[in-house]
Every structure is written in C-alpha cells, then in structure tokens.
Design a protein around this motif. Structure first.
Motif, PDB file in Angstrom:
ATOM      1  N   MET A 153       1.181  -1.118  -0.372  1.00 19.25           N
ATOM      2  CA  MET A 153      -0.048   0.120   0.111  1.00 19.25           C
ATOM      3  C   MET A 153       0.598   1.038  -0.111  1.00 19.25           C
ATOM      4  N   LEU A 154       2.047   1.430  -0.005  1.00 16.91           N
ATOM      5  CA  LEU A 154       3.201   1.909  -0.333  1.00 16.91           C
ATOM      6  C   LEU A 154       2.904   3.258  -1.517  1.00 16.91           C
ATOM      7  N   VAL A 155       2.803   4.379  -1.296  1.00  8.63           N
ATOM      8  CA  VAL A 155       2.636   5.611  -2.329  1.00  8.63           C
ATOM      9  C   VAL A 155       4.192   4.991  -3.637  1.00  8.63           C
ATOM     10  N   ASP A 156       5.249   4.966  -2.287  1.00  6.66           N
ATOM     11  CA  ASP A 156       6.280   5.613  -3.657  1.00  6.66           C
ATOM     12  C   ASP A 156       6.263   3.759  -4.097  1.00  6.66           C
ATOM     13  N   ALA A 157       6.860   4.336  -5.383  1.00  2.14           N
ATOM     14  CA  ALA A 157       6.989   2.569  -6.364  1.00  2.14           C
ATOM     15  C   ALA A 157       8.284   2.249  -5.436  1.00  2.14           C
ATOM     16  N   SER A 158       9.328   2.680  -5.925  1.00  2.00           N
ATOM     17  CA  SER A 158      10.941   2.702  -5.601  1.00  2.00           C
ATOM     18  C   SER A 158      11.254   2.557  -3.994  1.00  2.00           C
ATOM     19  N   GLU A 159      10.246   2.816  -3.600  1.00  2.00           N
ATOM     20  CA  GLU A 159      10.489   2.206  -1.989  1.00  2.00           C
ATOM     21  C   GLU A 159       9.289   1.092  -1.559  1.00  2.00           C
ATOM     22  N   ARG A 160       8.393   1.467  -2.024  1.00  2.00           N
ATOM     23  CA  ARG A 160       7.931   0.019  -1.528  1.00  2.00           C
ATOM     24  C   ARG A 160       8.724  -1.616  -2.414  1.00  2.00           C
ATOM     25  N   ASN A 161       9.098  -0.976  -3.781  1.00  2.00           N
ATOM     26  CA  ASN A 161      10.035  -2.775  -4.393  1.00  2.00           C
ATOM     27  C   ASN A 161      11.104  -2.570  -3.157  1.00  2.00           C
ATOM     28  N   ALA A 162      11.557  -1.920  -2.866  1.00  2.00           N
ATOM     29  CA  ALA A 162      12.677  -2.029  -1.726  1.00  2.00           C
ATOM     30  C   ALA A 162      12.270  -2.024  -0.595  1.00  2.00           C
ATOM     31  N   GLN A 163      11.371  -2.245  -0.177  1.00  2.00           N
ATOM     32  CA  GLN A 163      10.746  -3.198   1.251  1.00  2.00           C
ATOM     33  C   GLN A 163       9.947  -4.373   0.981  1.00  2.00           C
ATOM     34  N   LEU A 164       9.769  -4.665  -0.108  1.00  2.00           N
ATOM     35  CA  LEU A 164       9.127  -5.765  -0.739  1.00  2.00           C
ATOM     36  C   LEU A 164      10.465  -7.110  -1.224  1.00  2.00           C
ATOM     37  N   ILE A 165      11.090  -5.989  -1.314  1.00  2.00           N
ATOM     38  CA  ILE A 165      12.735  -6.951  -1.255  1.00  2.00           C
ATOM     39  C   ILE A 165      12.810  -7.306  -0.333  1.00  2.00           C
ATOM     40  N   SER A 166      13.496  -6.219   0.790  1.00  2.00           N
ATOM     41  CA  SER A 166      13.411  -6.698   2.167  1.00  2.00           C
ATOM     42  C   SER A 166      12.885  -7.346   2.528  1.00  2.00           C
ATOM     43  N   LEU A 167      11.431  -7.650   2.908  1.00  2.00           N
ATOM     44  CA  LEU A 167      10.798  -8.086   3.135  1.00  2.00           C
ATOM     45  C   LEU A 167      10.846  -9.209   3.047  1.00  2.00           C
ATOM     46  N   SER A 168      10.760  -9.631   1.358  1.00  2.00           N
ATOM     47  CA  SER A 168      11.088 -11.061   1.191  1.00  2.00           C
ATOM     48  C   SER A 168      12.219 -11.626   1.737  1.00  2.00           C
ATOM     49  N   ASN A 169      13.608 -11.117   1.269  1.00  2.00           N
ATOM     50  CA  ASN A 169      14.495 -11.471   2.340  1.00  2.00           C
ATOM     51  C   ASN A 169      14.777 -12.263   3.962  1.00  2.00           C
ATOM     52  N   LYS A 170      14.110 -11.351   4.499  1.00  2.00           N
ATOM     53  CA  LYS A 170      14.003 -11.425   5.944  1.00  2.00           C
ATOM     54  C   LYS A 170      12.734 -12.884   6.436  1.00  2.00           C
ATOM     55  N   MET A 171      11.616 -12.872   5.019  1.00  2.00           N
ATOM     56  CA  MET A 171      10.909 -13.885   4.868  1.00  2.00           C
ATOM     57  C   MET A 171      11.909 -15.115   5.281  1.00  2.00           C
ATOM     58  N   MET A 172      12.610 -15.038   3.714  1.00  2.00           N
ATOM     59  CA  MET A 172      13.725 -16.625   3.325  1.00  2.00           C
ATOM     60  C   MET A 172      14.213 -16.878   4.150  1.00  2.00           C
ATOM     61  N   ALA A 173      14.781 -16.120   4.903  1.00  2.00           N
ATOM     62  CA  ALA A 173      15.540 -16.440   6.276  1.00  2.00           C
ATOM     63  C   ALA A 173      14.152 -16.944   6.904  1.00  2.00           C
ATOM     64  N   ARG A 174      13.872 -16.155   7.398  1.00  2.00           N
ATOM     65  CA  ARG A 174      12.791 -17.338   8.297  1.00  2.00           C
ATOM     66  C   ARG A 174      12.097 -18.451   8.370  1.00  2.00           C
ATOM     67  N   LEU A 175      11.993 -18.760   6.960  1.00  2.00           N
ATOM     68  CA  LEU A 175      11.430 -20.267   6.623  1.00  2.00           C
ATOM     69  C   LEU A 175      12.379 -21.605   6.504  1.00  2.00           C
ATOM     70  N   GLU A 176      13.707 -20.603   6.484  1.00  2.00           N
ATOM     71  CA  GLU A 176      15.167 -21.101   6.097  1.00  2.00           C
ATOM     72  C   GLU A 176      15.434 -22.273   7.331  1.00  2.00           C
ATOM     73  N   GLY A 177      15.763 -20.652   9.059  1.00  2.00           N
ATOM     74  CA  GLY A 177      15.474 -21.101  10.509  1.00  2.00           C
ATOM     75  C   GLY A 177      14.122 -22.316  10.905  1.00  2.00           C
ATOM     76  N   LEU A 178      12.969 -22.280  10.613  1.00  2.00           N
ATOM     77  CA  LEU A 178      11.994 -23.137  10.721  1.00  2.00           C
ATOM     78  C   LEU A 178      12.153 -24.641  10.545  1.00  2.00           C
ATOM     79  N   ASP A 179      12.588 -24.646   9.157  1.00  2.00           N
ATOM     80  CA  ASP A 179      13.005 -25.420   8.666  1.00  2.00           C
ATOM     81  C   ASP A 179      13.803 -26.689   9.350  1.00  2.00           C
ATOM     82  N   ARG A 180      15.323 -25.422   9.339  1.00  2.00           N
ATOM     83  CA  ARG A 180      15.636 -26.363  10.690  1.00  2.00           C
ATOM     84  C   ARG A 180      15.682 -26.857  11.901  1.00  2.00           C
ATOM     85  N   VAL A 181      14.731 -25.686  12.623  1.00  2.00           N
ATOM     86  CA  VAL A 181      13.829 -26.821  14.203  1.00  2.00           C
ATOM     87  C   VAL A 181      12.562 -27.264  13.521  1.00  2.00           C
ATOM     88  N   SER A 182      12.228 -27.856  12.621  1.00  2.00           N
ATOM     89  CA  SER A 182      11.551 -29.122  12.095  1.00  2.00           C
ATOM     90  C   SER A 182      12.159 -30.297  12.016  1.00  2.00           C
TER      91      SER A 182
END
Length: 182
Positions: A153-182
């Motif tokens: 919902m961010l208005v600025d497209a470049s900021e939105r894309n940067a935040q989505l990339i950052s968010l995606s990287n954090k989610m992928m790192a978290r998923l890798e951590g969850l798979d190790r715990v399982s």
C-alpha cells in the motif's frame, strides 16, 4: 476431581463459542467480500485469514480437551480397577479364601489399563506440541501476509519495491530457520 471436570467442561464450552463466533465472522466477511473492490479486498481477505486462524485455534483446543478427557477416563478407570483388585485381595486374604488369582488378574488388568493411559497421555502431549508448532507457523504466515499487504500500500513505487525485497529476504531467512528447527 469434580472441579477438574467442571473446568474442562467450561473450557470446551468457551472453545465452542469461539469456534462458532469465528465461523460467523468469516461468513459475514465473505458476504462483504462479494461487494468489495480495490484495497478493501485485501483487507477483508486478511480479516478472513484471521478468522480462519481463530477457528483453527478453537478447534484445536476442543480436540485437545477431548483427548485429555479420554486420558483422564482411562487413568481413573485403571486406578479404580487396581483399587478393587487390591480390595478383593485383602478380603480374600482375611477371609481365608483361596481365590487370589482373580484379584491378581484384576490388578494386572488395572496395570495394563494404566499403561494404555500413559500411552494416551504421551500421544496427547505430542499432538499438542505439534498443533502448537503448526499454530506458530500459521501465525508467522499471517504476520507475513499482513506485512506484504501493508507494504504493497506504499505510494512511492521505488520505496515499495525496496521494502518488498527486504521483506522477502527476511521471510526466506525465517523459513530456512523454521526448516532447521523442524
């Protein structure tokens, strides 16, 4: 002991209320979704997802309480069988009756029932842990969904894309951590 059953009944009743409330809320939200448009669709989908998780949590509590009731019934039954068997053994001993084999058989049956009860408790505990892990993962997914929704919902497209990339990287790192715990 009566208090334990009353408490269990109250928890089951509350869980049923929560499950029914979540189902009604989900039904209302689905009706709103039919007329929604634009960003409102994403908001309603998010609320439906929260309702689904509430319904799941209530259902898991119901199953856990029912499993616990079965475990308690089994444990109490085994204990009563052992007590009756010991009572018969004492009575037969005092009365001089040569029928101890039935008392011993009853005690053995009681011990077997207690062993089965222990298995039930073990399975109940394992199932509860697995449901809690699943709930934590669902909660994580819900949080990720909400974060993506807010970021999109961010208005600025470049900021939105940067935040989505950052968010995606954090989610992928978290998923890798969850798979190790399982």
């Amino acid at each position: 002991m009566h208090d334990v059953f009353d408490l269990t009944a109250a928890i089951v009743s509350k869980s049923l209320e929560e499950k029914n409330k979540a189902a009604e809320e989900k039904k209302t939200l689905r009706e709103k979704l039919e007329t929604a448009s634009g960003e409102e669709v994403f908001k309603i989908m998010n609320l439906i997802s929260f309702s689904n998780m509430d319904e799941f949590t209530a259902e898991a509590r119901l199953h856990a309480q029912q499993s616990f009731r079965i475990c308690m019934f089994s444990a109490i039954s085994g204990f009563l069988i052992i007590c009756v068997s010991v009572g018969f053994a004492i009575y037969f001993q005092l009365a001089g009756i040569e029928g101890l084999s039935s008392a011993y058989l009853g005690a053995v049956v009681g011990l077997i029932t207690e062993a089965i009860s222990a298995i039930f408790f073990s399975l109940y505990s394992k199932t509860t842990r697995q449901v809690n892990r699943l709930h934590d993962r669902l909660l994580g997914s819900q949080s990720a969904y909400s974060a993506v929704l807010v970021t999109s919902m961010l208005v600025d497209a470049s900021e939105r894309n940067a935040q989505l990339i950052s968010l995606s990287n954090k989610m992928m790192a978290r998923l890798e951590g969850l798979d190790r715990v399982s």
